[in-house]
Design a protein around this motif. Structure first.
Motif, PDB file in Angstrom:
ATOM      1  N   GLY A 169       0.809  -1.215   0.000  1.00 19.85           N
ATOM      2  CA  GLY A 169       0.000   0.000   0.000  1.00 19.85           C
ATOM      3  C   GLY A 169       0.836   1.256   0.000  1.00 19.85           C
ATOM      4  N   HIS A 170       1.905   1.241   0.777  1.00 25.19           N
ATOM      5  CA  HIS A 170       2.792   2.405   0.829  1.00 25.19           C
ATOM      6  C   HIS A 170       3.441   2.660  -0.528  1.00 25.19           C
ATOM      7  CE1 HIS A 170       5.503   5.393   2.143  1.00 25.19           C
ATOM      8  NE2 HIS A 170       6.540   4.617   2.389  1.00 25.19           N
ATOM      9  N   ILE A 191      12.634  -1.718   0.775  1.00 28.46           N
ATOM     10  CA  ILE A 191      13.568  -2.094   1.843  1.00 28.46           C
ATOM     11  C   ILE A 191      13.290  -1.304   3.110  1.00 28.46           C
ATOM     12  CG2 ILE A 191      15.992  -2.016   2.539  1.00 28.46           C
ATOM     13  CD1 ILE A 191      16.694  -2.659  -0.357  1.00 28.46           C
ATOM     14  N   PHE A 192      13.131   0.006   2.987  1.00 28.57           N
ATOM     15  CA  PHE A 192      12.854   0.840   4.157  1.00 28.57           C
ATOM     16  C   PHE A 192      11.534   0.453   4.816  1.00 28.57           C
ATOM     17  CE2 PHE A 192      15.578   4.427   2.219  1.00 28.57           C
ATOM     18  CZ  PHE A 192      16.700   3.938   2.865  1.00 28.57           C
ATOM     19  N   SER A 193      10.518   0.209   3.986  1.00 30.02           N
ATOM     20  CA  SER A 193       9.204  -0.125   4.520  1.00 30.02           C
ATOM     21  C   SER A 193       9.207  -1.484   5.214  1.00 30.02           C
ATOM     22  CB  SER A 193       8.165  -0.103   3.392  1.00 30.02           C
ATOM     23  OG  SER A 193       6.869  -0.370   3.897  1.00 30.02           O
ATOM     24  N   GLY A 229       8.505   7.717   1.814  1.00 32.68           N
ATOM     25  CA  GLY A 229       8.298   7.101   0.514  1.00 32.68           C
ATOM     26  C   GLY A 229       7.908   8.113  -0.548  1.00 32.68           C
ATOM     27  N   LEU A 230       6.987   9.009  -0.202  1.00 31.40           N
ATOM     28  CA  LEU A 230       6.556  10.034  -1.149  1.00 31.40           C
ATOM     29  C   LEU A 230       7.712  10.958  -1.525  1.00 31.40           C
ATOM     30  CD1 LEU A 230       4.271  11.380  -2.722  1.00 31.40           C
ATOM     31  CD2 LEU A 230       3.690  12.668  -0.659  1.00 31.40           C
ATOM     32  N   SER A 269       3.935   6.147  -4.841  1.00 31.59           N
ATOM     33  CA  SER A 269       4.307   6.268  -6.258  1.00 31.59           C
ATOM     34  C   SER A 269       3.301   7.121  -7.019  1.00 31.59           C
ATOM     35  CB  SER A 269       4.398   4.872  -6.891  1.00 31.59           C
ATOM     36  OG  SER A 269       5.362   4.087  -6.236  1.00 31.59           O
ATOM     37  N   MET A 270       2.016   6.889  -6.782  1.00 33.22           N
ATOM     38  CA  MET A 270       0.993   7.677  -7.473  1.00 33.22           C
ATOM     39  C   MET A 270       1.071   9.146  -7.084  1.00 33.22           C
ATOM     40  SD  MET A 270      -2.379   5.225  -7.394  1.00 33.22           S
ATOM     41  CE  MET A 270      -2.510   3.790  -8.467  1.00 33.22           C
ATOM     42  N   GLY A 271       1.207   9.397  -5.774  1.00 36.67           N
ATOM     43  CA  GLY A 271       1.307  10.780  -5.320  1.00 36.67           C
ATOM     44  C   GLY A 271       2.560  11.461  -5.844  1.00 36.67           C
ATOM     45  N   ALA A 272       3.674  10.733  -5.866  1.00 35.94           N
ATOM     46  CA  ALA A 272       4.931  11.311  -6.353  1.00 35.94           C
ATOM     47  C   ALA A 272       4.857  11.630  -7.840  1.00 35.94           C
ATOM     48  CB  ALA A 272       6.077  10.334  -6.077  1.00 35.94           C
TER      49      ALA A 272
END
Length: 287
Positions: A98-99, A213-215, A166-167, A104-107
């Motif tokens: 989900g993240h 990886i971070f998530s 992430g964003l 990705s969409m928001g970015a």
């Protein structure tokens, strides 16, 4: 016709300088790898070696008894080991997926489209990165309690969707993607979803691999004890740390717990190392 001879440029270093550089890199690599080496070695030590003074780095009589004792202890719990493992895997997988999708969409919109409040919104995202989880813990708890998500998986998963890191990462990387590539795809008749899924995402693979990886690291190591109270919904890390705090008799099991907890993030990092390096190398490039 005259041919030009191109001489390979040699680095302006002496042999002694090269040796010193490699020695320094080896020293740094050892310092960074030492905690992992020591943790694995401690997990392989019998109980008497764990209490030796001065402590030895490597196990003199390596054994897997600590791991077998750990699984025996977990097997005696009224909640099975597989249940704890399922909880952790489910939270990690859904939260990461989900993240990745939302970030990705928001970015993509923030990086390639202009709309009122574009820069302001991104500044808010940047400021949000400055607040640690300790600062936002109480507001998060009150919001999740109002929504009725306390003591559910969603108390951990939904906040993971909205992580600003992430964003920020995806937006910075997508800005380096040539706008001409997107415009050419639209001229050929591609819609927004096709542009996003078949052009943008494959070209920013290093960024979203780094994001994964971070998530995964954050969710896998999340004890979730603040929001989840039911034992059958608790995570593997929480269960393992409860064993680790069981006293001197469980010191060996505690060393094994440390290896079990860190092995998944390390394996994901090892398999994705090249993508992370590419992200770091390309994040500063612009169209």
């Amino acid at each position: 016709m005259s041919a030009k001879i191109i001489k390979k440029r040699k680095p302006n270093r002496s042999i002694a300088g090269d040796i010193a550089l490699y020695f320094f890199l080896l020293l740094v690599a050892f310092v960074m790898a030492f905690p992992i080496i020591y943790a694995v070695s401690s997990a392989l030590k019998p109980l008497d070696e764990l209490f030796k003074f001065p402590p030895k780095i490597f196990a003199q009589h390596p054994t897997l008894d600590n791991f077998s004792d750990l699984f025996v202890t977990m097997g005696k719990s009224w909640v099975t080991f597989t249940r704890y493992l399922f909880n952790t895997v489910f939270i990690t997988f859904v939260g990461t997926a989900g993240h990745l999708i939302i970030a990705s969409m928001g970015a993509f919109v923030l990086a390639k489209y202009e709309f009122p409040g574009n820069q302001t919104f991104f500044k808010i995202v940047t400021v949000a990165m400055m607040f640690t989880g300790w600062v936002t813990a109480i507001p998060n708890y009150l919001i999740l309690n109002k929504l009725g998500w306390i003591d559910t998986y969603w108390a951990i998963i939904i906040p993971a969707f909205a992580s600003p890191m992430g964003l920020f990462l995806m937006k910075q990387f997508m800005e380096g993607l040539p706008t001409a590539l997107i415009e050419a795809a639209k001229i050929d008749g591609a819609n927004e979803w096709t542009v996003f899924s078949r052009i943008v995402m494959p070209n920013v693979k290093p960024a979203w691999m780094t994001l994964i990886i971070f998530s995964v690291q954050g969710l896998w190591n999340n004890k979730a004890s603040t929001y989840i109270y039911s034992e059958e919904k608790k995570t593997l890390v929480f269960a393992l740390q409860q064993i680790q705090s069981g006293g001197i008799a469980r010191t060996g099991q505690g060393a094994a717990v440390l290896v079990v907890v860190m092995i998944v993030p390390i394996l994901i990092f090892v398999f994705s190392e090249s993508q992370i390096l590419e992200t770091m190398a390309s994040s500063g490039l612009k169209d």
